[in-house]
Scaffold this motif. Structure first.
Motif, PDB file in Angstrom:
ATOM      1  N   MET A   1      91.244  40.636  53.965  1.00 39.46           N
ATOM      2  CA  MET A   1      91.525  41.579  55.027  1.00 39.46           C
ATOM      3  C   MET A   1      90.672  42.837  54.839  1.00 39.46           C
ATOM      4  O   MET A   1      90.442  43.257  53.722  1.00 39.46           O
ATOM      5  N   THR A   2      90.264  43.403  55.936  1.00 42.98           N
ATOM      6  CA  THR A   2      89.424  44.592  55.906  1.00 42.98           C
ATOM      7  C   THR A   2      90.283  45.836  56.060  1.00 42.98           C
ATOM      8  O   THR A   2      91.087  45.932  56.986  1.00 42.98           O
ATOM      9  N   VAL A   3      90.106  46.803  55.148  1.00 45.41           N
ATOM     10  CA  VAL A   3      90.851  48.061  55.208  1.00 45.41           C
ATOM     11  C   VAL A   3      89.861  49.209  55.360  1.00 45.41           C
ATOM     12  O   VAL A   3      88.834  49.259  54.689  1.00 45.41           O
ATOM     13  N   ARG A   4      90.190  50.128  56.263  1.00 45.57           N
ATOM     14  CA  ARG A   4      89.406  51.347  56.474  1.00 45.57           C
ATOM     15  C   ARG A   4      90.360  52.530  56.366  1.00 45.57           C
ATOM     16  O   ARG A   4      91.579  52.370  56.363  1.00 45.57           O
ATOM     17  N   TYR A   5      89.799  53.743  56.329  1.00 44.99           N
ATOM     18  CA  TYR A   5      90.605  54.948  56.127  1.00 44.99           C
ATOM     19  C   TYR A   5      90.230  56.025  57.130  1.00 44.99           C
ATOM     20  O   TYR A   5      89.054  56.253  57.402  1.00 44.99           O
ATOM     21  N   SER A   6      91.254  56.716  57.650  1.00 46.12           N
ATOM     22  CA  SER A   6      91.016  57.860  58.528  1.00 46.12           C
ATOM     23  C   SER A   6      91.090  59.120  57.681  1.00 46.12           C
ATOM     24  O   SER A   6      91.732  59.150  56.635  1.00 46.12           O
ATOM     25  N   GLU A   7      90.454  60.166  58.149  1.00 45.10           N
ATOM     26  CA  GLU A   7      90.414  61.396  57.352  1.00 45.10           C
ATOM     27  C   GLU A   7      91.754  62.113  57.300  1.00 45.10           C
ATOM     28  O   GLU A   7      91.939  63.012  56.497  1.00 45.10           O
ATOM     29  N   ASN A   8      92.714  61.710  58.130  1.00 42.58           N
ATOM     30  CA  ASN A   8      94.027  62.356  58.081  1.00 42.58           C
ATOM     31  C   ASN A   8      95.021  61.620  57.187  1.00 42.58           C
ATOM     32  O   ASN A   8      96.221  61.815  57.282  1.00 42.58           O
ATOM     33  N   GLY A   9      94.518  60.771  56.280  1.00 41.37           N
ATOM     34  CA  GLY A   9      95.382  60.171  55.273  1.00 41.37           C
ATOM     35  C   GLY A   9      96.034  58.861  55.648  1.00 41.37           C
ATOM     36  O   GLY A   9      97.070  58.503  55.094  1.00 41.37           O
ATOM     37  N   LEU A  10      95.433  58.133  56.559  1.00 38.75           N
ATOM     38  CA  LEU A  10      95.984  56.838  56.949  1.00 38.75           C
ATOM     39  C   LEU A  10      95.047  55.709  56.527  1.00 38.75           C
ATOM     40  O   LEU A  10      93.835  55.881  56.517  1.00 38.75           O
ATOM     41  N   TRP A  11      95.623  54.566  56.174  1.00 35.31           N
ATOM     42  CA  TRP A  11      94.827  53.362  55.996  1.00 35.31           C
ATOM     43  C   TRP A  11      95.018  52.502  57.234  1.00 35.31           C
ATOM     44  O   TRP A  11      96.056  52.569  57.893  1.00 35.31           O
ATOM     45  N   VAL A  12      94.002  51.725  57.566  1.00 32.61           N
ATOM     46  CA  VAL A  12      94.068  50.814  58.705  1.00 32.61           C
ATOM     47  C   VAL A  12      93.563  49.460  58.223  1.00 32.61           C
ATOM     48  O   VAL A  12      92.441  49.351  57.725  1.00 32.61           O
ATOM     49  N   GLU A  13      94.396  48.450  58.371  1.00 33.40           N
ATOM     50  CA  GLU A  13      94.034  47.102  57.938  1.00 33.40           C
ATOM     51  C   GLU A  13      93.928  46.197  59.155  1.00 33.40           C
ATOM     52  O   GLU A  13      94.847  46.133  59.975  1.00 33.40           O
ATOM     53  N   LYS A  14      92.801  45.512  59.254  1.00 34.86           N
ATOM     54  CA  LYS A  14      92.642  44.530  60.322  1.00 34.86           C
ATOM     55  C   LYS A  14      93.358  43.262  59.880  1.00 34.86           C
ATOM     56  O   LYS A  14      93.047  42.680  58.850  1.00 34.86           O
TER      57      LYS A  14
END
Length: 116
Positions: A1-14
């Motif tokens: 799974m691919t995980v990315r990060y937003s600058e406001n402290g959230l992770w986002v996983e596809k």
């Protein structure tokens, strides 16, 4: 799974169902211990920078905002009764929402690490 990060402290996983969003280690560090959350499960569509969840924690009272627009597939409504889930390092507990209809470009524009 691919995980990315937003600058406001959230992770986002596809994931197969869409894009799961949760509180990253950076977000946890910025907020401190989470003691209360305010979720609006009746929200079905979010725009970029819309509030996903209101949080009261030991270091801050703030709103965590969407890193991109999307349609809500499901909210982690258990957070209302168990805000301490956001203090967990387990993505099975510290997730907030799953979105669909997300622009792949907006997802890939997020950071690959959570250092800002």
């Amino acid at each position: 799974m691919t995980v990315r990060y937003s600058e406001n402290g959230l992770w986002v996983e596809k994931i197969s169902e869409g894009y799961k969003i949760g509180l990253s280690a950076k977000g946890q560090d910025d907020l401190g211990e989470v003691m209360f959350v305010d979720i609006t499960p009746e929200t079905t569509v979010v725009a970029k920078d819309d509030t996903l969840i209101g949080v009261e924690a030991s270091k801050a009272v703030t709103e965590l905002t969407a890193p991109f627009k999307g349609t809500v597939l499901t909210w982690h409504t258990a957070l209302s009764e168990n805000p301490e889930f956001l203090n967990s390092t387990d993505s099975k507990e510290n997730w907030i929402v799953v979105l669909t209809d997300v622009s792949e470009t907006e997802f890939t524009n997020l950071a690959t690490t959570e250092e800002f």
